[in-house]
Design a protein around this motif. Structure first.
Motif, mmCIF file in Angstrom:
data_model
loop_
_atom_site.group_PDB
_atom_site.id
_atom_site.type_symbol
_atom_site.label_atom_id
_atom_site.label_comp_id
_atom_site.label_asym_id
_atom_site.label_seq_id
_atom_site.Cartn_x
_atom_site.Cartn_y
_atom_site.Cartn_z
ATOM 1 N N SER A 31 43.511 19.247 -11.529
ATOM 2 C CA SER A 31 44.162 18.969 -10.252
ATOM 3 C C SER A 31 43.569 19.899 -9.205
ATOM 4 C CB SER A 31 45.677 19.197 -10.371
ATOM 5 O OG SER A 31 46.266 19.441 -9.113
ATOM 6 N N THR A 32 43.146 19.350 -8.079
ATOM 7 C CA THR A 32 42.591 20.216 -7.030
ATOM 8 C C THR A 32 43.662 21.177 -6.511
ATOM 9 O OG1 THR A 32 43.015 18.526 -5.328
ATOM 10 C CG2 THR A 32 40.816 18.565 -6.329
ATOM 11 N N ASN A 33 44.908 20.721 -6.433
ATOM 12 C CA ASN A 33 45.975 21.616 -5.985
ATOM 13 C C ASN A 33 46.183 22.767 -6.971
ATOM 14 O OD1 ASN A 33 46.669 20.186 -3.587
ATOM 15 N ND2 ASN A 33 48.829 20.638 -3.947
ATOM 16 N N ASP A 34 46.223 22.430 -8.267
ATOM 17 C CA ASP A 34 46.435 23.482 -9.266
ATOM 18 C C ASP A 34 45.296 24.492 -9.252
ATOM 19 O OD1 ASP A 34 48.802 22.335 -10.006
ATOM 20 O OD2 ASP A 34 48.073 21.483 -11.886
ATOM 21 N N GLU A 35 44.065 24.005 -9.098
ATOM 22 C CA GLU A 35 42.921 24.921 -9.061
ATOM 23 C C GLU A 35 42.973 25.813 -7.825
ATOM 24 O OE1 GLU A 35 39.412 27.018 -9.700
ATOM 25 O OE2 GLU A 35 40.795 25.984 -11.052
ATOM 26 N N MET A 36 43.344 25.253 -6.693
ATOM 27 C CA MET A 36 43.420 26.070 -5.476
ATOM 28 C C MET A 36 44.565 27.077 -5.544
ATOM 29 S SD MET A 36 40.823 25.507 -3.851
ATOM 30 C CE MET A 36 40.408 25.405 -2.125
ATOM 31 N N LYS A 37 45.624 26.736 -6.233
ATOM 32 C CA LYS A 37 46.704 27.697 -6.445
ATOM 33 C C LYS A 37 46.206 28.861 -7.300
ATOM 34 C CE LYS A 37 50.592 25.772 -7.793
ATOM 35 N NZ LYS A 37 51.418 24.755 -8.485
ATOM 36 N N ARG A 38 45.419 28.547 -8.313
ATOM 37 C CA ARG A 38 44.847 29.612 -9.146
ATOM 38 C C ARG A 38 43.923 30.495 -8.323
ATOM 39 N NH1 ARG A 38 44.838 25.184 -13.150
ATOM 40 N NH2 ARG A 38 42.739 24.533 -12.520
ATOM 41 N N ARG A 39 43.140 29.885 -7.468
ATOM 42 C CA ARG A 39 42.227 30.652 -6.620
ATOM 43 C C ARG A 39 42.985 31.496 -5.600
ATOM 44 N NH1 ARG A 39 36.984 26.705 -5.488
ATOM 45 N NH2 ARG A 39 36.715 26.035 -7.660
ATOM 46 N N ALA A 40 44.071 30.941 -5.102
ATOM 47 C CA ALA A 40 44.898 31.706 -4.162
ATOM 48 C C ALA A 40 45.427 32.973 -4.818
ATOM 49 C CB ALA A 40 46.059 30.845 -3.665
ATOM 50 N N GLU A 41 45.881 32.856 -6.044
ATOM 51 C CA GLU A 41 46.395 34.019 -6.763
ATOM 52 C C GLU A 41 45.294 35.038 -7.058
ATOM 53 O OE1 GLU A 41 49.387 34.780 -7.168
ATOM 54 O OE2 GLU A 41 50.404 32.901 -6.724
ATOM 55 N N ARG A 42 44.043 34.572 -7.102
ATOM 56 C CA ARG A 42 42.923 35.490 -7.318
ATOM 57 C C ARG A 42 42.416 36.090 -6.018
ATOM 58 N NH1 ARG A 42 41.050 31.318 -11.044
ATOM 59 N NH2 ARG A 42 39.422 30.700 -9.541
ATOM 60 N N GLY A 43 42.988 35.649 -4.894
ATOM 61 C CA GLY A 43 42.649 36.272 -3.627
ATOM 62 C C GLY A 43 41.700 35.510 -2.732
ATOM 63 N N GLU A 44 41.402 34.253 -3.062
ATOM 64 C CA GLU A 44 40.509 33.481 -2.194
ATOM 65 C C GLU A 44 41.107 33.351 -0.802
ATOM 66 O OE1 GLU A 44 38.248 29.188 -2.423
ATOM 67 O OE2 GLU A 44 38.152 30.610 -4.099
ATOM 68 N N GLY A 45 40.231 33.365 0.197
ATOM 69 C CA GLY A 45 40.687 33.482 1.576
ATOM 70 C C GLY A 45 41.021 32.192 2.290
ATOM 71 N N GLU A 46 41.281 32.337 3.571
ATOM 72 C CA GLU A 46 41.705 31.263 4.455
ATOM 73 C C GLU A 46 40.655 30.166 4.581
ATOM 74 O OE1 GLU A 46 44.307 30.377 6.102
ATOM 75 O OE2 GLU A 46 43.880 29.728 8.143
#
Length: 256
Positions: A31-46
């Motif tokens: 899921s693109t949403n699930d992957e982006m949530k994982r990236r958000a938790e790793r600190g990926e930016g705006e």
């Protein structure tokens, strides 16, 4: 041959005001949403964009799945670090819906409507949907990150939609998929333009104009309850206004 999402081609369609945006395209993902949530938790930016050709666990609202077969649609998610309040960020979904509808109209030449709160409709059938998810600070005063997922059916899958979707789902009818990269770029352009000045709520009027079912009787869920009544419009925060059978008017909101 159906067009595949391509970072370089997408960038050709981006307006200069979009600025620095990270774009990644993949063939298949859960899921693109699930992957982006994982990236958000790793600190990926705006302002980071992920686009997939296929999702094995595409997600819709209320825990529903989103049918995401290979090569027939746009499955994309934007990661944001909003400098807005949680209440203001509840507008991200409706803003994305308007952005998608405007982009479809510009690229395809058809005029989609929006079924409150997050579905894109064409000729009475759903062609796309939005799923926004966010993570708040412990005191719930700040939005630490938000992920806005957008799914659009460009063409019908081989053999058509599954039986359970045939009566309600449709596509934009572009069987060669040749509009994919342009449409992604135009959606991002529209979204970023609104996002940069979210508090001005410039998209509200257009959402109202595209609202599906105005004057019709509906049954809708909000806040864990179900309401039946006549759709009479939206308010200044894109909350749905309905008139109940006893004449009482209710304003129904949506959260992440």
């Amino acid at each position: 041959m159906k067009e595949r999402a391509d970072e370089k081609i997408i960038r050709k369609y981006l307006a200069p005001f979009v600025g620095d945006i990270k774009i990644e395209t993949v063939d298949i993902i859960d899921s693109t949403n699930d992957e982006m949530k994982r990236r958000a938790e790793r600190g990926e930016g705006e302002l980071s964009l992920l686009v997939a050709e296929e999702q094995t666990k595409g997600r819709g609202t209320k825990g529903r799945s989103f049918f995401s077969p290979d090569g027939t649609g746009i499955y994309m998610s934007l990661l944001l670090r909003p400098a807005y309040t949680p209440e203001e960020c509840t507008l991200l979904t409706t803003m994305a819906a308007v952005s998608s509808a405007r982009a479809i109209e510009r690229v395809v030449g058809v005029k989609p409507q929006i079924k409150w709160v997050n579905d894109i409709y064409l000729d009475g059938k759903k062609v796309g949907g939005i799923l926004t998810q966010a993570h708040l600070s412990k005191d719930c005063r700040d939005v630490l990150w938000a992920v806005v997922g957008i799914g659009i059916n460009i063409s019908e899958p081989e053999g058509g939609f599954p039986d359970e979707l045939r009566s309600i789902a449709a596509s934009l009818g572009k069987n060669d998929g040749s509009i994919k990269n342009r449409l992604i770029g135009e959606i991002v352009n529209e979204f970023v333009l609104y996002y940069r000045k979210l508090t001005e709520k410039e998209f509200i009027a257009e959402y109202s104009q595209r609202l599906l079912g105005l004057g019709e009787e509906i049954t809708v869920s909000a806040g864990g309850e179900e309401y039946s009544g006549t759709v009479i419009g939206i308010d200044g925060m894109c909350r749905l206004k309905i008139r109940l059978p006893d004449g009482e008017e209710r304003v129904l909101g949506s959260a992440f």
